[in-house]
Design an enzyme around this catalytic site. Structure first.
Site, PDB file in Angstrom:
ATOM      1  N   GLU A 195     -27.130   7.102 -22.435  1.00  0.00           N
ATOM      2  CA  GLU A 195     -26.781   8.368 -21.790  1.00  0.00           C
ATOM      3  C   GLU A 195     -27.906   9.387 -21.650  1.00  0.00           C
ATOM      4  OE1 GLU A 195     -23.248  10.120 -23.472  1.00  0.00           O
ATOM      5  OE2 GLU A 195     -22.001   8.490 -22.731  1.00  0.00           O
ATOM      6  N   GLU A 383     -18.788   2.225 -22.803  1.00  0.00           N
ATOM      7  CA  GLU A 383     -17.926   3.148 -23.551  1.00  0.00           C
ATOM      8  C   GLU A 383     -16.793   3.599 -22.648  1.00  0.00           C
ATOM      9  OE1 GLU A 383     -19.634   6.658 -25.382  1.00  0.00           O
ATOM     10  OE2 GLU A 383     -21.362   5.522 -26.096  1.00  0.00           O
TER      11      GLU A 383
HETATM   12  C1  GBH Z   1     -20.334   9.615 -25.330  1.00  0.00           C
HETATM   13  O1  GBH Z   1     -20.716  10.691 -24.545  1.00  0.00           O
HETATM   14  C2  GBH Z   1     -21.363   9.370 -26.408  1.00  0.00           C
HETATM   15  O2  GBH Z   1     -22.207   8.284 -26.047  1.00  0.00           O
HETATM   16  C3  GBH Z   1     -20.762   9.098 -27.730  1.00  0.00           C
HETATM   17  O3  GBH Z   1     -21.752   9.166 -28.712  1.00  0.00           O
HETATM   18  C4  GBH Z   1     -19.635  10.091 -27.977  1.00  0.00           C
HETATM   19  O4  GBH Z   1     -19.129  10.023 -29.264  1.00  0.00           O
HETATM   20  C5  GBH Z   1     -18.546   9.779 -26.970  1.00  0.00           C
HETATM   21  O5  GBH Z   1     -19.043   9.872 -25.679  1.00  0.00           O
HETATM   22  C6  GBH Z   1     -17.345  10.705 -27.024  1.00  0.00           C
HETATM   23  O6  GBH Z   1     -17.712  11.999 -26.658  1.00  0.00           O
HETATM   24  O7  GBH Z   1     -18.453  19.908 -24.998  1.00  0.00           O
HETATM   25  O8  GBH Z   1     -18.879  20.791 -22.796  1.00  0.00           O
HETATM   26  O9  GBH Z   1     -20.720  20.363 -24.293  1.00  0.00           O
HETATM   27  C7  GBH Z   1     -19.848  10.984 -23.458  1.00  0.00           C
HETATM   28  C8  GBH Z   1     -20.427  12.074 -22.595  1.00  0.00           C
HETATM   29  C9  GBH Z   1     -21.379  14.219 -22.821  1.00  0.00           C
HETATM   30  C10 GBH Z   1     -19.061  13.912 -23.162  1.00  0.00           C
HETATM   31  C11 GBH Z   1     -21.288  15.536 -23.548  1.00  0.00           C
HETATM   32  C12 GBH Z   1     -18.977  15.231 -23.887  1.00  0.00           C
HETATM   33  C13 GBH Z   1     -19.919  17.402 -24.128  1.00  0.00           C
HETATM   34  C14 GBH Z   1     -19.479  18.405 -23.136  1.00  0.00           C
HETATM   35  N1  GBH Z   1     -20.366  13.331 -23.302  1.00  0.00           N
HETATM   36  N2  GBH Z   1     -19.973  16.116 -23.395  1.00  0.00           N
HETATM   37  S1  GBH Z   1     -19.378  19.977 -23.859  1.00  0.00           S
END
Ligand code: GBH
Length: 477
Positions: A195, A383
């Site tokens: 990612e 994922e």
């Molecule tokens: C994945 O990211 C990760 O690879 C993994 O480690 C993680 O545990 C899993 O998803 C579940 O989240 O709260 O507005 O800042 C997924 C993409 C990017 C989704 C960051 C959540 C945070 C948005 N992620 N996002 S915010």
């Protein structure tokens, strides 16, 4: 998290927990088996690879064992105020236990293998993964290893500003080479980086993930470039040092344009949006060129990019992994780009994580666009999954019907893609068990197994029984 249990005790617990899933009877074992849908209904092709996924810093703990030095996430999570309830990823060591899964996606902690980022490797650090890989194979589970799931050695952040420095990309290539030399006799699938679109944006621009920076545009574009360059150097290193037959790819959470209506004009717009929005990462990796629109957007802040860099970045891959959670709705538009992103209205439903908007079709359109835009022949869903409130009921069980609702709908769309001939070869459910959810700490649970963070006990949720049934029947149930 506390280190109250030994690794061995924990393994036993995890095993018992996985078996405990059978206290919810499999429908296939029940008397009314005759009333089941036809075996071909919503089924997947024979050999479809069902798996689960985790990542090193989110599950391992053992942060100071066997020569591991801090990563940027140790530093960040130990800085008060950065992570919900000031939780950290310290805790017990994760061990694998199956639900009938045939594959496990885990990540290798760079600071275990090269505690200083570069220099001398730490053999004890790699042994940690040697043991895990052997144990997986002994249990009939294929290991899929990710080299970078965000735990950059702190030393590299301190020396050159982490991904701001080309030296980090080069160090990543060397680390990849060492891992390939030592693990590819048994690990046949490697993902370079997890990612770009999350750790770069959140860590180096918005500042809510480690290392918590809000870089100005020119420095940020340079860091993005170094990250994709690091990926390319790792691909080359794995080709050079890995055993023949080793397959290499990446795991990207691309922004997936989902057509607001499935007709020709909106589908074409969604495809354009997917190519354009992912320009800094997946698009340049697949095409070997930054799109004209991205170059124009960067303007005078664009990094210096050589033809040689672009060649490295676009080193051919064996497969593309996609982490897919939520849709980005797109419509056709008369403007220059040909598309417009449609923001979700305030009433649009989401799971308990506020960002996790429900749009099962994203699991159809994601792989579809990747196959069509870049002619990719092997795709994995690296994922997919959801958070849930996951409060144990009076009987101690977790009846996560919302997670089952989410999975059933998303898997139906994945099945639709596969039935259409989109070459998706496998699916890794995030996550095997509840774990450290980055800036959300331990507040949002994504696991099929409930983890009591005081005792480390694992309890299968209802969704674990659901997934076991999906795997057993090779179909959406
Ligand atoms: C994945 O990211 C990760 O690879 C993994 O480690 C993680 O545990 C899993 O998803 C579940 O989240 O709260 O507005 O800042 C997924 C993409 C990017 C989704 C960051 C959540 C945070 C948005 N992620 N996002 S915010």
């Amino acid at each position: 998290m506390t280190d109250q249990l030994s690794r061995r005790t924990f393994a036993k617990l995890a095993g018992a927990a996985a078996l405990g899933a059978s206290n919810i009877p499999l429908v296939a074992q029940a008397a009314e088996a005759a009333t089941l849908p036809a075996p071909t209904a919503r089924s997947f092709p024979a050999g479809f690879l069902w798996g689960t996924a985790t990542a090193s810093y989110q599950v391992e703990g053992a942060v100071a064992e066997d020569g591991r030095l801090p990563s940027i996430w140790d530093t960040f999570s130990h800085t008060p105020g950065k992570v919900a309830k000031n939780a950290t990823g310290d805790g017990d060591v994760q061990l694998m236990k199956a639900l009938g899964v045939k594959a496990y996606r885990f990540s290798i902690a760079w600071p275990r293998v090269f505690p200083n980022g570069g220099g001398a490797p730490n053999a004890n650090g790699l042994d940690f993964y040697n043991r895990l890989v052997d144990e997986l194979l002994a249990n009939g589970i294929q290991p899929f290893a990710t080299l970078y799931h965000w735990d950059l050695p702190q030393a590299l952040q301190d020396r050159g500003g982490g991904w701001e420095s080309r030296a980090t990309a080069e160090a990543f290539g060397k680390y990849a080479s060492y891992v390939a030399q030592h693990l590819t006799d048994r690990v046949k699938h490697i993902f370079t980086i997890n990612e770009f679109n999350a750790f770069m944006e959140l860590g180096y621009s918005i500042g809510v993930h480690a290392p918590g920076l809000k870089l100005p545009p020119a420095r940020f574009y340079q860091a993005r470039h170094n990250a994709v360059l690091g990926h390319g150097l790792a691909v080359q290193a794995i080709r050079a040092s890995g055993k023949s037959g080793t397959k290499v790819g990446l795991a990207e959470n691309l922004v997936v344009g989902v057509p607001v209506i499935e007709n020709a004009e909106h589908i074409a717009a969604a495809e354009k949006a997917t190519r354009d929005i992912n320009s800094p990462y997946l698009t340049v990796i697949m095409e070997g060129k930054y799109t004209d629109a991205y170059v124009a957007r960067m303007g005078a802040d664009a990094p210096r990019v050589t033809a040689d860099d672009l060649k490295i970045i676009s080193s051919p891959l064996d497969f593309v992994g996609t982490n897919i959670y939520q849709p980005t709705f797109v419509r056709a538009d008369a403007g220059k780009s040909g598309y417009a992103v449609v923001p979700n209205p305030p009433s649009y439903p989401h799971m308990i994580s506020p960002w996790l908007f429900v749009g099962p079709e994203v699991l159809y359109w994601g792989p579809h666009h990747v196959a069509k835009l870049w002619n990719v022949k092997e795709i994995y869903i690296t994922e997919n999954g959801t958070s849930s409130s996951d409060v144990p009921a009076a009987d101690g069980k977790v009846y996560d019907t919302d997670r089952i609702m989410y999975l059933r709908n998303y898997l139906s769309q994945l099945q639709r893609a596969v039935a259409d001939g989109v070459p998706v070869k496998g699916y890794f459910l995030w996550s095997l068990m509840d774990n450290f959810e980055w800036a959300d700490g331990y507040t949002n649970r994504f696991g099929l197994h409930y983890v009591d963070y005081t005792t480390q006990r694992r309890t299968p949720k209802l969704s674990a029984a659901f997934y076991r049934e999906v795997i057993g029947r090779n179909a959406v149930v």
